[in-house]
Design a protein around this motif. Structure first.
Motif, PDB file in Angstrom:
ATOM      1  N   MET A 403       6.773 -11.099  -3.938  1.00 29.64           N
ATOM      2  CA  MET A 403       7.642 -10.906  -5.097  1.00 29.64           C
ATOM      3  C   MET A 403       6.953  -9.854  -5.961  1.00 29.64           C
ATOM      4  O   MET A 403       6.362 -10.158  -6.994  1.00 29.64           O
ATOM      5  CB  MET A 403       7.841 -12.213  -5.853  1.00 29.64           C
ATOM      6  CG  MET A 403       8.581 -13.267  -5.046  1.00 29.64           C
ATOM      7  SD  MET A 403       8.704 -14.891  -5.841  1.00 29.64           S
ATOM      8  CE  MET A 403       9.968 -14.588  -7.070  1.00 29.64           C
ATOM      9  N   PRO A 404       7.005  -8.594  -5.554  1.00 27.27           N
ATOM     10  CA  PRO A 404       6.183  -7.556  -6.191  1.00 27.27           C
ATOM     11  C   PRO A 404       6.678  -7.160  -7.582  1.00 27.27           C
ATOM     12  O   PRO A 404       7.827  -7.437  -7.955  1.00 27.27           O
ATOM     13  CB  PRO A 404       6.330  -6.379  -5.220  1.00 27.27           C
ATOM     14  CG  PRO A 404       7.678  -6.576  -4.601  1.00 27.27           C
ATOM     15  CD  PRO A 404       7.831  -8.066  -4.455  1.00 27.27           C
ATOM     16  N   PRO A 405       5.830  -6.486  -8.343  1.00 24.75           N
ATOM     17  CA  PRO A 405       6.283  -5.901  -9.604  1.00 24.75           C
ATOM     18  C   PRO A 405       7.440  -4.940  -9.348  1.00 24.75           C
ATOM     19  O   PRO A 405       7.485  -4.281  -8.307  1.00 24.75           O
ATOM     20  CB  PRO A 405       5.042  -5.161 -10.120  1.00 24.75           C
ATOM     21  CG  PRO A 405       3.881  -5.831  -9.443  1.00 24.75           C
ATOM     22  CD  PRO A 405       4.385  -6.235  -8.101  1.00 24.75           C
ATOM     23  N   TYR A 406       8.342  -4.844 -10.295  1.00 29.60           N
ATOM     24  CA  TYR A 406       9.525  -3.988 -10.117  1.00 29.60           C
ATOM     25  C   TYR A 406       9.173  -2.504 -10.051  1.00 29.60           C
ATOM     26  O   TYR A 406       9.978  -1.696  -9.570  1.00 29.60           O
ATOM     27  CB  TYR A 406      10.520  -4.205 -11.259  1.00 29.60           C
ATOM     28  CG  TYR A 406      11.042  -5.610 -11.401  1.00 29.60           C
ATOM     29  CD1 TYR A 406      10.883  -6.570 -10.386  1.00 29.60           C
ATOM     30  CD2 TYR A 406      11.702  -6.008 -12.560  1.00 29.60           C
ATOM     31  CE1 TYR A 406      11.357  -7.864 -10.533  1.00 29.60           C
ATOM     32  CE2 TYR A 406      12.191  -7.299 -12.717  1.00 29.60           C
ATOM     33  CZ  TYR A 406      12.013  -8.223 -11.702  1.00 29.60           C
ATOM     34  OH  TYR A 406      12.488  -9.506 -11.858  1.00 29.60           O
ATOM     35  N   ILE A 407       7.996  -2.132 -10.538  1.00 24.41           N
ATOM     36  CA  ILE A 407       7.610  -0.718 -10.581  1.00 24.41           C
ATOM     37  C   ILE A 407       7.033  -0.232  -9.258  1.00 24.41           C
ATOM     38  O   ILE A 407       6.684   0.947  -9.133  1.00 24.41           O
ATOM     39  CB  ILE A 407       6.583  -0.453 -11.699  1.00 24.41           C
ATOM     40  CG1 ILE A 407       5.278  -1.225 -11.416  1.00 24.41           C
ATOM     41  CG2 ILE A 407       7.147  -0.818 -13.058  1.00 24.41           C
ATOM     42  CD1 ILE A 407       4.117  -0.800 -12.285  1.00 24.41           C
ATOM     43  N   ILE A 408       6.947  -1.074  -8.261  1.00 22.76           N
ATOM     44  CA  ILE A 408       6.312  -0.701  -6.999  1.00 22.76           C
ATOM     45  C   ILE A 408       7.053   0.466  -6.349  1.00 22.76           C
ATOM     46  O   ILE A 408       8.285   0.545  -6.399  1.00 22.76           O
ATOM     47  CB  ILE A 408       6.242  -1.910  -6.043  1.00 22.76           C
ATOM     48  CG1 ILE A 408       5.267  -1.628  -4.896  1.00 22.76           C
ATOM     49  CG2 ILE A 408       7.635  -2.319  -5.531  1.00 22.76           C
ATOM     50  CD1 ILE A 408       4.876  -2.874  -4.109  1.00 22.76           C
ATOM     51  N   ASN A 409       6.293   1.386  -5.754  1.00 26.20           N
ATOM     52  CA  ASN A 409       6.928   2.522  -5.088  1.00 26.20           C
ATOM     53  C   ASN A 409       7.149   2.217  -3.606  1.00 26.20           C
ATOM     54  O   ASN A 409       6.694   1.207  -3.077  1.00 26.20           O
ATOM     55  CB  ASN A 409       6.116   3.815  -5.278  1.00 26.20           C
ATOM     56  CG  ASN A 409       4.724   3.744  -4.655  1.00 26.20           C
ATOM     57  OD1 ASN A 409       4.515   3.142  -3.604  1.00 26.20           O
ATOM     58  ND2 ASN A 409       3.758   4.390  -5.322  1.00 26.20           N
ATOM     59  N   GLU A 410       7.866   3.108  -2.955  1.00 25.27           N
ATOM     60  CA  GLU A 410       8.265   2.886  -1.557  1.00 25.27           C
ATOM     61  C   GLU A 410       7.059   2.754  -0.631  1.00 25.27           C
ATOM     62  O   GLU A 410       7.038   1.905   0.257  1.00 25.27           O
ATOM     63  CB  GLU A 410       9.155   4.045  -1.106  1.00 25.27           C
ATOM     64  CG  GLU A 410       9.754   3.862   0.279  1.00 25.27           C
ATOM     65  CD  GLU A 410      10.724   4.973   0.653  1.00 25.27           C
ATOM     66  OE1 GLU A 410      10.886   5.232   1.868  1.00 25.27           O
ATOM     67  OE2 GLU A 410      11.316   5.567  -0.267  1.00 25.27           O
ATOM     68  N   SER A 411       6.043   3.588  -0.843  1.00 28.41           N
ATOM     69  CA  SER A 411       4.864   3.568   0.022  1.00 28.41           C
ATOM     70  C   SER A 411       4.100   2.251  -0.090  1.00 28.41           C
ATOM     71  O   SER A 411       3.718   1.650   0.918  1.00 28.41           O
ATOM     72  CB  SER A 411       3.945   4.742  -0.338  1.00 28.41           C
ATOM     73  OG  SER A 411       2.753   4.692   0.409  1.00 28.41           O
ATOM     74  N   LEU A 413       5.242  -0.646  -1.192  1.00 25.62           N
ATOM     75  CA  LEU A 413       6.062  -1.742  -0.682  1.00 25.62           C
ATOM     76  C   LEU A 413       6.055  -1.745   0.844  1.00 25.62           C
ATOM     77  O   LEU A 413       6.014  -2.816   1.468  1.00 25.62           O
ATOM     78  CB  LEU A 413       7.497  -1.623  -1.203  1.00 25.62           C
ATOM     79  CG  LEU A 413       8.453  -2.750  -0.817  1.00 25.62           C
ATOM     80  CD1 LEU A 413       7.914  -4.115  -1.242  1.00 25.62           C
ATOM     81  CD2 LEU A 413       9.833  -2.515  -1.425  1.00 25.62           C
ATOM     82  N   ASN A 414       6.054  -0.573   1.437  1.00 25.92           N
ATOM     83  CA  ASN A 414       5.975  -0.483   2.897  1.00 25.92           C
ATOM     84  C   ASN A 414       4.666  -1.079   3.402  1.00 25.92           C
ATOM     85  O   ASN A 414       4.650  -1.806   4.403  1.00 25.92           O
ATOM     86  CB  ASN A 414       6.087   0.977   3.327  1.00 25.92           C
ATOM     87  CG  ASN A 414       6.154   1.125   4.837  1.00 25.92           C
ATOM     88  OD1 ASN A 414       7.122   0.707   5.473  1.00 25.92           O
ATOM     89  ND2 ASN A 414       5.128   1.717   5.413  1.00 25.92           N
ATOM     90  N   THR A 415       3.573  -0.806   2.683  1.00 31.72           N
ATOM     91  CA  THR A 415       2.274  -1.358   3.074  1.00 31.72           C
ATOM     92  C   THR A 415       2.292  -2.886   3.015  1.00 31.72           C
ATOM     93  O   THR A 415       1.780  -3.562   3.909  1.00 31.72           O
ATOM     94  CB  THR A 415       1.164  -0.807   2.163  1.00 31.72           C
ATOM     95  OG1 THR A 415       1.109   0.617   2.301  1.00 31.72           O
ATOM     96  CG2 THR A 415      -0.193  -1.393   2.536  1.00 31.72           C
TER      97      THR A 415
END
Length: 428
Positions: A403-411, A413-415
Motif C-alpha cells: 500500500m505505497p505512498p501516493y507519490i511513488i513513481n512508476e520505476s 512501484l515496478n521494483t
C-alpha cells in the motif's frame, strides 16, 4: 554499521517490545537513519523503497516540506492545550474540512487519539444513543467475520473472533454478534444470497443491536478482502429497516486508498457514524476522528445528556495543524489520477503471479496490491528477503501486499511489484 548503531539495536532487542512479536525471541528490527519521499534510509547504508506507507498512513511519503512547515509553524504557537473548555484554530478548521468532504449527513466531529480509540468512541456513541432513547437493551454490535477494527478491548470485540489476531482474548471481551464475511467479490456480479446470513442475524438479534460496524469494500488487516459495494447498499437498507445504526470504519480506506475519497462512496451510502485515522495526518503523528450525524449527536445530548469520553490529547493542536495541511495537500493534488495509475500498474505487473504455484490469489484495488499465498509467510524470512531486494514490505499471515505512498513513481512501484513476484517464486 557503526558501534553506536550496534548498541542501539542491541538495546532494542533486549528491552523494546515491538508490535506482534515476542519479547524474548523478537523479530529482527532495522535501524532507520532518515526517510525521504518513498525511501527509508537504514543506518547500515541501505536505501529501501517503502511499500507499506508506514502501515498505510504516509500517503505523501516522508519529509514532505509542506507538512514539515505546518508542524514547525504550529509548534511555535502552541503544541498542546487541553480540549476541555478550550478550542483552537487548527481543530476548528480541520473539523470544518472533514465535514465538508465527508458524507453530507455527517456534521459532528469527535477528535480522538488513534484509530482504535475512534472505534471505541463510535461504539460508545451507538450504545449511549440507544440508552438516551430509553432502549438500553440495544447494546450489542454486529460485525462481519474477517473484519479488523483495532487492538483495544471494545475494538477487539468486533474483530473476527476465530481467525483474527485477538482470539486469545475471546473469553475476556464483550460477546458481540457476527455474520458471515461478505462473499461477493469486488468486480464480480453481485449475489443477493451473500447477505442471507446477515439478514438472518439481524432478524434474530434486532432488539439488542445498537449498530453494525464494518470496513467498507476492503477488509484490511483481517485479510485484505475486497467485496462488492452492493453489500454495503444492502447493509444500509437493513439498518434503516430495523432501526440499527451503521458505523463505517474507514481508518484504512479513507482519503483515497481504494480510489474513492471514502470507500462508502463506492456504494453511494452514508453511515451514521464514521471512523477515520491513519492517513489523516499523512503519517506524521497519531490522530483520528469519529464523525456522527445530528440524529446521533442530538439523540445522545437530549435531556442534558453528555457524551462520556475525553482523551487527554484530544484535539492536539500540533496534530490538527499537520492533518489540515495533509488533507489540503491531498485535495489540491490530482490524487484520483495517481491512484488510477498505481492500480493499473500493479494490476499489469502483478498479473504473472496468477501463474506462480505458491500464490492462491492476486487482488488489486486502488493503491492496494495483494498476493494471497497458499501457506503462511515467515515474516522474519520475508523481511530479510525484501531488504536485500531494496524494498520494505512486511507481510502478515498468508498475505504479501503493498500500500505505497501516493507519490511513488512508476520505476519504484515496478521494483516493489517485481520484488513481490521474486519472493513468490522463491517459495516454489
Amino acid at each position: 554499521m557503526n558501534t553506536k548503531a550496534d548498541e542501539l539495536l542491541a538495546f532494542d532487542r533486549r528491552h523494546i517490545w515491538h508490535p506482534y512479536t515476542s519479547a524474548t525471541t523478537p523479530l529482527t528490527t532495522y535501524l532507520v537513519e532518515s526517510a525521504q519521499g518513498v525511501r527509508i534510509q537504514l543506518a547500515g547504508g541501505e536505501s529501501l523503497i517503502d511499500g507499506m506507507a508506514s502501515w498505510w498512513c504516509a500517503i505523501h511519503g516522508y519529509n514532505n516540506p509542506i507538512l514539515n512547515q505546518a508542524a514547525k509553524d504550529q509548534i511555535d504557537s502552541v503544541s498542546h492545550v487541553m480540549f476541555g473548555g478550550l478550542t483552537h484554530r487548527p481543530a476548528t478548521e480541520l473539523c470544518k474540512l472533514l465535514i465538508d468532504i465527508s458524507a453530507p449527513n455527517l456534521n459532528h466531529v469527535f477528535l480522538a487519539d488513534s484509530g482504535s480509540i475512534s472505534v471505541e468512541v463510535a461504539m460508545k456513541m451507538a450504545i449511549q444513543y440507544w440508552q438516551a432513547q430509553g432502549k438500553g437493551n440495544k447494546n450489542k454490535i454486529l460485525s462481519p467475520r474477517g473484519g479488523y477494527h483495532g487492538d483495544t478491548f471494545a475494538a477487539m470485540s468486533v474483530c473476527d473472533p476465530s481467525t483474527g489476531m485477538h482470539h486469545l482474548f475471546s473469553d475476556a471481551v464483550t460477546q458481540q454478534v457476527f455474520t458471515d464475511r461478505p462473499s461477493c467479490v469486488f468486480g464480480s456480479k453481485f449475489s443477493p444470497s451473500s447477505t442471507t446470513d446477515l439478514e438472518n442475524q439481524i432478524k434474530e438479534n434486532k432488539d439488542v443491536l445498537a449498530a453494525i460496524i464494518l470496513e467498507p469494500v476492503v477488509q484490511g488487516a483481517g485479510g485484505m478482502w475486497f467485496y462488492h459495494p452492493d453489500y454495503l447498499t444492502r447493509v444500509r437498507e437493513l439498518c434503516d429497516e430495523h432501526d440499527i445504526l451503521l458505523i463505517a470504519d474507514e481508518i484504512a480506506t479513507g482519503f483515497g486508498r481504494t480510489g474513492k475519497l471514502f470507500a462508502c462512496e463506492w456504494a453511494s451510502i452514508e453511515p451514521d457514524i464514521l471512523c477515520i485515522g491513519k492517513a489523516l495526518t499523512g503519517g506524521y503523528m497519531s490522530l483520528a476522528a469519529t464523525l456522527a450525524t445530528s440524529k446521533v449527536a442530538t439523540g445522545i445530548s437530549k435531556n442534558g445528556g453528555v457524551f462520556m469520553h475525553g482523551p487527554t490529547f484530544m484535539g492536539n493542536p500540533l496534530a490538527c495543524a499537520v492533518a489540515l495541511a495533509s488533507l489540503r495537500l491531498l485535495l489540491e493534488s490530482d490524487w484520483e489520477l495517481k491512484i488510477q495509475n498505481i492500480q493499473q500498474q500493479m494490476s499489469s505487473t502483478l498479473e504473472p503471479a496468477t501463474r506462480i504455484n505458491s500464490v492462491k490469489d492476486v487482488r488489486v484495488l486502488g493503491a492496494i496490491g495483494v498476493l494471497e499465498m497458499n501457506d503462511t509467510v515467515n515474516v522474519e524470512t520475508a523481511q530479510a528477503f525484501f531488504k536485500d531486494e531494496g524494498v520494505w514490505i512486511r507481510p502478515f499471515g498468508h498475505l504479501v501486499y503493498i500500500m505505497p505512498p501516493y507519490i511513488i513513481n512508476e520505476s519504484d512501484l515496478n521494483t516493489l511489484c517485481k520484488s513481490m513476484l521474486s519472493f513468490a517464486n522463491s517459495l516454489c
